[in-house]
Design a protein around this motif. Structure first.
Motif, short mmCIF file in Angstrom:
data_model
loop_
_atom_site.label_atom_id
_atom_site.label_comp_id
_atom_site.label_asym_id
_atom_site.label_seq_id
_atom_site.Cartn_x
_atom_site.Cartn_y
_atom_site.Cartn_z
N PRO A 52 -2.39 23.90 15.97
CA PRO A 52 -2.49 22.81 15.00
C PRO A 52 -3.93 22.34 14.82
N VAL A 53 -4.16 21.68 13.70
CA VAL A 53 -5.51 21.18 13.36
C VAL A 53 -5.52 19.66 13.53
N PRO A 54 -6.56 19.14 14.17
CA PRO A 54 -6.63 17.68 14.36
C PRO A 54 -7.15 16.95 13.13
N THR A 55 -6.56 15.78 12.88
CA THR A 55 -7.05 14.87 11.84
C THR A 55 -7.18 13.48 12.46
N VAL A 56 -7.87 12.59 11.78
CA VAL A 56 -8.03 11.23 12.31
C VAL A 56 -7.59 10.21 11.26
N ARG A 57 -7.06 9.08 11.74
CA ARG A 57 -6.67 7.96 10.87
C ARG A 57 -7.26 6.69 11.44
N MET A 58 -7.55 5.76 10.56
CA MET A 58 -8.15 4.50 10.98
C MET A 58 -7.27 3.34 10.52
N VAL A 59 -6.91 2.46 11.46
CA VAL A 59 -6.18 1.24 11.14
C VAL A 59 -7.18 0.09 11.25
N VAL A 60 -7.58 -0.46 10.09
CA VAL A 60 -8.51 -1.60 10.08
C VAL A 60 -7.68 -2.86 9.85
N LEU A 61 -7.69 -3.75 10.85
CA LEU A 61 -6.88 -4.96 10.78
C LEU A 61 -7.75 -6.17 10.49
N ASP A 62 -7.28 -6.97 9.52
CA ASP A 62 -7.97 -8.21 9.16
C ASP A 62 -6.93 -9.33 9.24
N GLY A 63 -6.83 -9.98 10.38
CA GLY A 63 -5.76 -10.96 10.58
C GLY A 63 -4.41 -10.26 10.47
N ASP A 64 -3.59 -10.69 9.50
CA ASP A 64 -2.27 -10.07 9.35
C ASP A 64 -2.27 -9.02 8.23
N ALA A 65 -3.46 -8.55 7.85
CA ALA A 65 -3.55 -7.55 6.78
C ALA A 65 -4.14 -6.25 7.31
N VAL A 66 -3.72 -5.15 6.69
CA VAL A 66 -4.22 -3.83 7.07
C VAL A 66 -4.84 -3.16 5.84
N LEU A 67 -5.89 -2.40 6.08
CA LEU A 67 -6.59 -1.73 4.99
C LEU A 67 -5.84 -0.45 4.59
N LEU A 68 -5.40 -0.41 3.33
CA LEU A 68 -4.75 0.79 2.79
C LEU A 68 -5.62 1.38 1.68
N VAL A 69 -5.59 2.70 1.57
CA VAL A 69 -6.30 3.37 0.48
C VAL A 69 -5.29 4.17 -0.34
N ARG A 70 -5.57 4.26 -1.64
CA ARG A 70 -4.72 5.06 -2.52
C ARG A 70 -5.48 6.34 -2.85
N THR A 71 -4.91 7.47 -2.44
CA THR A 71 -5.60 8.74 -2.63
C THR A 71 -5.21 9.38 -3.96
N ARG A 72 -5.79 10.52 -4.25
CA ARG A 72 -5.59 11.13 -5.56
C ARG A 72 -4.16 11.57 -5.81
N ALA A 147 -15.48 8.28 -3.39
CA ALA A 147 -15.28 9.21 -4.50
C ALA A 147 -13.86 9.79 -4.54
N GLU A 148 -13.24 9.95 -3.36
CA GLU A 148 -11.91 10.57 -3.31
C GLU A 148 -10.79 9.54 -3.35
N ILE A 149 -11.16 8.27 -3.50
CA ILE A 149 -10.19 7.18 -3.36
C ILE A 149 -10.03 6.44 -4.69
N LEU A 150 -8.78 6.22 -5.11
CA LEU A 150 -8.53 5.54 -6.38
C LEU A 150 -8.61 4.03 -6.24
N ALA A 151 -8.19 3.51 -5.07
CA ALA A 151 -8.17 2.06 -4.88
C ALA A 151 -8.06 1.76 -3.40
N LEU A 152 -8.44 0.56 -3.01
CA LEU A 152 -8.22 0.12 -1.63
C LEU A 152 -7.90 -1.37 -1.63
N GLU A 153 -7.13 -1.78 -0.63
CA GLU A 153 -6.74 -3.19 -0.51
C GLU A 153 -6.45 -3.51 0.95
N PHE A 154 -6.78 -4.75 1.33
CA PHE A 154 -6.25 -5.28 2.58
C PHE A 154 -4.89 -5.87 2.25
#
Ligand SMILES: [Zn+2]
Length: 184
Positions: A52-72, A147-154
């Motif tokens: 298998p190939v390794p990938t990484v994910r990041m959970v950025v927490l801001d109080g009770d909110a989490v950073l989500l990104v919308r991909t292509r 560049a690869e991300i359509l939108a992001l939000e906490f």
């Protein structure tokens, strides 16, 4: 060095079953090994391992909110991606976060959250996801879609259902909350 370690393994490894030898280009065959059918190069007289190939994910927490990104592909999820060949997972997570969201953190601020294993089908290969968490207060920079991300939000956790994230994101989020706010 912490969780960084050294070592060189010269075995040929591929994500998908190798139809050709990555070293010499010869067509591979199969042989039995430990009760499983493995790809084998008759010219090099060596197995070509599928891993298998390794990938990484990041959970950025801001109080009770989490950073989500919308991909292509239109889906919302956590920032992250593949590692470069010479990159430690922590450094890869830092790089992907910066590329996708503009947020800058130091690798030492990351808390290891969990690992996930995903195999859609053996012919397509497997993925190992390594998730890290970080408190937004440890990050600098203004959140800006890369560049690869359509939108992001906490996104406040109570609003997560509207973003239709995969179940694995909820699991990682739960693990990140435990790891970041309730250490030990
Ligand atoms: Zn070969």
């Amino acid at each position: 060095m912490g969780d960084r370690c050294r070592g060189v393994d010269r075995r040929a490894v591929t994500r998908r079953p190798a139809r050709f030898c990555p070293d010499c280009g010869a067509a591979t065959g199969t042989r039995q090994y430990d009760g499983s059918t493995r790809r084998y190069c008759p010219a090099c007289k060596t197995f070509i391992w599928q891993n298998p190939v390794p990938t990484v994910r990041m959970v950025v927490l801001d109080g009770d909110a989490v950073l989500l990104v919308r991909t292509r592909n239109g889906r919302w999820g956590l920032p992250g991606g593949y590692l470069k060949v010479d990159e430690h997972p922590r450094d890869g997570a830092v790089r992907e976060l910066a590329e996708e969201t503009g947020l800058v953190v130091h690798a030492s601020e990351l808390v290891l959250v969990c690992t996930d294993h995903h195999v859609a089908h053996p012919a397509e290969g497997g993925l190992i996801s390594i998730s890290f968490a970080v408190d937004r207060r440890r990050a600098s920079g203004r959140p800006t879609p890369g560049a690869e991300i359509l939108a992001l939000e906490f996104v406040p956790m109570r609003d997560m259902d509207a973003y239709d994230v995969p179940a694995v994101v909820h699991r990682r989020l739960g693990a990140a909350l435990s790891a970041l706010w309730m250490p030990g």
